[in-house]
Design a protein around this motif. Sequence first.
Motif, PDB file in Angstrom:
ATOM      1  N   ILE A  13       0.842  -1.175   0.201  1.00  0.00           N
ATOM      2  CA  ILE A  13      -0.213   0.066  -0.065  1.00  0.00           C
ATOM      3  C   ILE A  13       0.959   1.323  -0.029  1.00  0.00           C
ATOM      4  O   ILE A  13       1.820   1.364   0.711  1.00  0.00           O
ATOM      5  CB  ILE A  13      -0.852  -0.094   1.267  1.00  0.00           C
ATOM      6  N   GLU A  17      -3.424   5.959   5.586  1.00  0.00           N
ATOM      7  CA  GLU A  17      -3.402   5.280   6.823  1.00  0.00           C
ATOM      8  C   GLU A  17      -2.438   4.151   6.976  1.00  0.00           C
ATOM      9  O   GLU A  17      -1.862   4.000   7.913  1.00  0.00           O
ATOM     10  CB  GLU A  17      -4.738   5.265   7.410  1.00  0.00           C
ATOM     11  N   TRP A  18      -2.397   3.427   5.842  1.00  0.00           N
ATOM     12  CA  TRP A  18      -1.627   2.066   5.998  1.00  0.00           C
ATOM     13  C   TRP A  18      -0.371   1.955   4.949  1.00  0.00           C
ATOM     14  O   TRP A  18       0.117   1.164   4.569  1.00  0.00           O
ATOM     15  CB  TRP A  18      -2.817   0.803   5.387  1.00  0.00           C
ATOM     16  N   SER A  71      -7.257   2.952   2.309  1.00  0.00           N
ATOM     17  CA  SER A  71      -6.044   3.680   3.089  1.00  0.00           C
ATOM     18  C   SER A  71      -5.958   5.252   2.914  1.00  0.00           C
ATOM     19  O   SER A  71      -5.843   5.869   3.955  1.00  0.00           O
ATOM     20  CB  SER A  71      -4.645   2.990   2.479  1.00  0.00           C
ATOM     21  N   LEU A  97      -5.930  -5.547   9.119  1.00  0.00           N
ATOM     22  CA  LEU A  97      -6.223  -3.905   9.042  1.00  0.00           C
ATOM     23  C   LEU A  97      -7.376  -3.175  10.012  1.00  0.00           C
ATOM     24  O   LEU A  97      -7.201  -2.367  10.277  1.00  0.00           O
ATOM     25  CB  LEU A  97      -6.203  -3.355   7.672  1.00  0.00           C
ATOM     26  N   CYS A  99     -10.205  -3.393   9.444  1.00  0.00           N
ATOM     27  CA  CYS A  99     -11.064  -2.595   8.437  1.00  0.00           C
ATOM     28  C   CYS A  99     -12.331  -3.042   8.532  1.00  0.00           C
ATOM     29  O   CYS A  99     -12.626  -4.063   7.939  1.00  0.00           O
ATOM     30  CB  CYS A  99     -10.332  -2.425   7.169  1.00  0.00           C
TER      31      CYS A  99
END
Length: 191
Positions: A13, A17-18, A71, A97, A99
């Motif tokens: 990625i 965020e990730w 992300s 993650l 998520c």
Amino acid sequence: MKQVKAKVGQLRIIGGEWGSRRFSFTEQPGLRPTPDRVRETLFNWLSGDIQGARCLDLFTGSGALALEALSRGAGWALAVDLNRDVVSTLRSHLSTLNCSKAEVRQDNGLAMLGTPPAERYDIVFIDPPFHQGLLEPACAALEANGWLSEDALIYLESEDSPGRQSLPDNWQLHREKRAGQVWYSLWRRQG
């Protein structure tokens, strides 16, 4: 009899965020994760539109586009692929993650587009296996069956130049580029 070991690919990625997180996936026939530099260009193009967007990633494969969108602040992503291993792997990545803003569905993308959705999508990623004639019917079904928000953005990745494809008349080319044998383009729907 000697057992053949499955080849493992890597996905990174790029931003958000990730950013810099890496994931493995089992390589499958026809699976071509969108290269890092192409994803970086695409998400620069989408930078003003991705925050809070509802995204649809048809023929998701490695899940690179859905993961990158989430992300970078997408509000929701639906990732669709017919391959059970692909779906299982992407679900595992999302779980890692933590998520909850995504659904991964094992389904035939074209068949799924044949019925109207519960909600429309702001950004759609279409990167089908090459040389199978899936891109144009997918685009037509998105438009015909109400999958797109009024001014949706549609990303296409294909083996042909965007000018050689038959796409809905109300889609306007926003950006396009070529990387090696791959053409990629971003279209804006005119409501």
